[in-house]
Design a protein around this motif. Structure first.
Motif, PDB file in Angstrom:
ATOM      1  N   PRO A  60     -11.738   0.811  71.739  1.00  0.00           N
ATOM      2  CA  PRO A  60     -11.648  -0.241  70.712  1.00  0.00           C
ATOM      3  C   PRO A  60     -10.942   0.197  69.414  1.00  0.00           C
ATOM      4  O   PRO A  60     -10.328  -0.623  68.737  1.00  0.00           O
ATOM      5  N   TYR A  61     -10.997   1.480  69.086  1.00  0.00           N
ATOM      6  CA  TYR A  61     -10.301   1.957  67.887  1.00  0.00           C
ATOM      7  C   TYR A  61      -8.784   1.828  68.040  1.00  0.00           C
ATOM      8  O   TYR A  61      -8.054   1.842  67.054  1.00  0.00           O
ATOM      9  N   PHE A  62      -8.312   1.741  69.262  1.00  0.00           N
ATOM     10  CA  PHE A  62      -6.881   1.693  69.541  1.00  0.00           C
ATOM     11  C   PHE A  62      -6.421   0.297  69.963  1.00  0.00           C
ATOM     12  O   PHE A  62      -5.290   0.131  70.402  1.00  0.00           O
ATOM     13  N   SER A  63      -7.291  -0.704  69.814  1.00  0.00           N
ATOM     14  CA  SER A  63      -6.986  -2.042  70.318  1.00  0.00           C
ATOM     15  C   SER A  63      -5.749  -2.668  69.673  1.00  0.00           C
ATOM     16  O   SER A  63      -5.066  -3.476  70.299  1.00  0.00           O
ATOM     17  N   LYS A  64      -5.453  -2.303  68.454  1.00  0.00           N
ATOM     18  CA  LYS A  64      -4.288  -2.875  67.768  1.00  0.00           C
ATOM     19  C   LYS A  64      -3.090  -1.920  67.774  1.00  0.00           C
ATOM     20  O   LYS A  64      -2.089  -2.176  67.121  1.00  0.00           O
ATOM     21  N   SER A  65      -3.216  -0.837  68.533  1.00  0.00           N
ATOM     22  CA  SER A  65      -2.158   0.180  68.553  1.00  0.00           C
ATOM     23  C   SER A  65      -1.081  -0.159  69.571  1.00  0.00           C
ATOM     24  O   SER A  65      -1.361  -0.664  70.647  1.00  0.00           O
ATOM     25  N   ASN A  66       0.126   0.171  69.210  1.00  0.00           N
ATOM     26  CA  ASN A  66       1.247   0.135  70.141  1.00  0.00           C
ATOM     27  C   ASN A  66       1.260   1.498  70.824  1.00  0.00           C
ATOM     28  O   ASN A  66       1.430   2.523  70.159  1.00  0.00           O
ATOM     29  N   VAL A  67       1.088   1.515  72.142  1.00  0.00           N
ATOM     30  CA  VAL A  67       0.939   2.776  72.871  1.00  0.00           C
ATOM     31  C   VAL A  67       2.162   3.666  72.692  1.00  0.00           C
ATOM     32  O   VAL A  67       2.027   4.871  72.449  1.00  0.00           O
ATOM     33  N   THR A  68       3.333   3.093  72.794  1.00  0.00           N
ATOM     34  CA  THR A  68       4.561   3.886  72.645  1.00  0.00           C
ATOM     35  C   THR A  68       4.649   4.487  71.248  1.00  0.00           C
ATOM     36  O   THR A  68       4.953   5.672  71.088  1.00  0.00           O
ATOM     37  N   HIS A  69       4.348   3.689  70.242  1.00  0.00           N
ATOM     38  CA  HIS A  69       4.375   4.165  68.848  1.00  0.00           C
ATOM     39  C   HIS A  69       3.333   5.270  68.648  1.00  0.00           C
ATOM     40  O   HIS A  69       3.619   6.290  68.004  1.00  0.00           O
ATOM     41  N   PHE A  70       2.125   5.065  69.196  1.00  0.00           N
ATOM     42  CA  PHE A  70       1.070   6.074  69.081  1.00  0.00           C
ATOM     43  C   PHE A  70       1.526   7.386  69.710  1.00  0.00           C
ATOM     44  O   PHE A  70       1.390   8.449  69.103  1.00  0.00           O
ATOM     45  N   HIS A  97      -6.041   5.806  59.340  1.00  0.00           N
ATOM     46  CA  HIS A  97      -7.436   5.609  59.710  1.00  0.00           C
ATOM     47  C   HIS A  97      -8.258   4.802  58.707  1.00  0.00           C
ATOM     48  O   HIS A  97      -9.419   4.479  58.983  1.00  0.00           O
ATOM     49  N   THR A  98      -7.681   4.435  57.559  1.00  0.00           N
ATOM     50  CA  THR A  98      -8.404   3.643  56.569  1.00  0.00           C
ATOM     51  C   THR A  98      -8.813   2.301  57.181  1.00  0.00           C
ATOM     52  O   THR A  98      -8.014   1.630  57.813  1.00  0.00           O
ATOM     53  N   GLY A  99     -10.071   1.962  56.984  1.00  0.00           N
ATOM     54  CA  GLY A  99     -10.588   0.691  57.480  1.00  0.00           C
ATOM     55  C   GLY A  99     -11.064   0.726  58.925  1.00  0.00           C
ATOM     56  O   GLY A  99     -11.618  -0.258  59.414  1.00  0.00           O
ATOM     57  N   ILE A 142     -10.409  11.314  58.278  1.00  0.00           N
ATOM     58  CA  ILE A 142     -10.494  10.384  59.405  1.00  0.00           C
ATOM     59  C   ILE A 142     -11.886   9.754  59.513  1.00  0.00           C
ATOM     60  O   ILE A 142     -12.010   8.554  59.750  1.00  0.00           O
ATOM     61  N   ILE A 143     -12.924  10.555  59.302  1.00  0.00           N
ATOM     62  CA  ILE A 143     -14.289  10.069  59.445  1.00  0.00           C
ATOM     63  C   ILE A 143     -14.690   9.249  58.222  1.00  0.00           C
ATOM     64  O   ILE A 143     -14.444   9.642  57.082  1.00  0.00           O
ATOM     65  N   LYS A 144     -15.327   8.116  58.482  1.00  0.00           N
ATOM     66  CA  LYS A 144     -15.879   7.299  57.403  1.00  0.00           C
ATOM     67  C   LYS A 144     -17.079   8.048  56.834  1.00  0.00           C
ATOM     68  O   LYS A 144     -18.049   8.295  57.540  1.00  0.00           O
ATOM     69  N   ILE A 145     -16.973   8.425  55.603  1.00  0.00           N
ATOM     70  CA  ILE A 145     -18.076   9.178  54.984  1.00  0.00           C
ATOM     71  C   ILE A 145     -18.845   8.270  54.056  1.00  0.00           C
ATOM     72  O   ILE A 145     -18.345   7.432  53.409  1.00  0.00           O
TER      73      ILE A 145
END
Length: 145
Positions: A60-70, A97-99, A142-145
């Protein structure tokens, strides 16, 4: 496997503490060649991507990611991190990673997927730890603190 994973987390934590106490991360320029250069990095990223797709808690963290771009971005980032000839020019880890509100648990799971992917790519444990050492300083951004 759990003992090795716990060991890696201890190594990452110790290296992160050391990295945070210095002004810059020392890169081992021979690491790029040690792991097999660009082909090895591509194998790692391809294996990592496959593992992400198969992991229901991380996908789910990658749901809006473009695989090729990633893949292109992570190849460039990893190549740069291990002292290769690439120069990462993408967004900062903070910007990427913000948000996303990544929890420590999910961050650790993603590290586990990366470790498994490096194993899939034929990277030995010593080299894996060297790679993780180079990536460890980005943990706190990266981690939400």
């Amino acid at each position: 496997m759990p003992k090795f994973f716990n060991y890696c987390l201890i190594v990452i934590s110790a290296q992160l503490a050391l990295a945070c106490s210095s002004n810059s991360v020392q890169q081992d320029s021979s690491l790029y060649h040690e792991i097999g250069g660009h082909e090895a990095i591509e194998r790692i990223v391809n294996a990592f991507t496959l593992r992400i797709v198969q992991d229901k808690s991380i996908l789910p963290y990658f749901s809006k990611s473009n695989v090729t771009h990633f893949k292109q971005g992570f190849i460039s980032h990893l190549c740069d991190a291990v002292g290769g000839p690439c120069q990462y020019k993408g967004d900062t880890m903070r910007d990427i990673h913000t948000g996303m509100n990544i929890t420590e648990k999910d961050f650790n799971r993603t590290v586990e997927l990366l470790i498994d992917a490096m194993g899939d790519a034929g990277i030995d444990y010593q080299s894996q730890n060297k790679i993780l050492k180079q990536l460890a300083p980005s943990r706190e951004t990266i981690i939400k603190i």
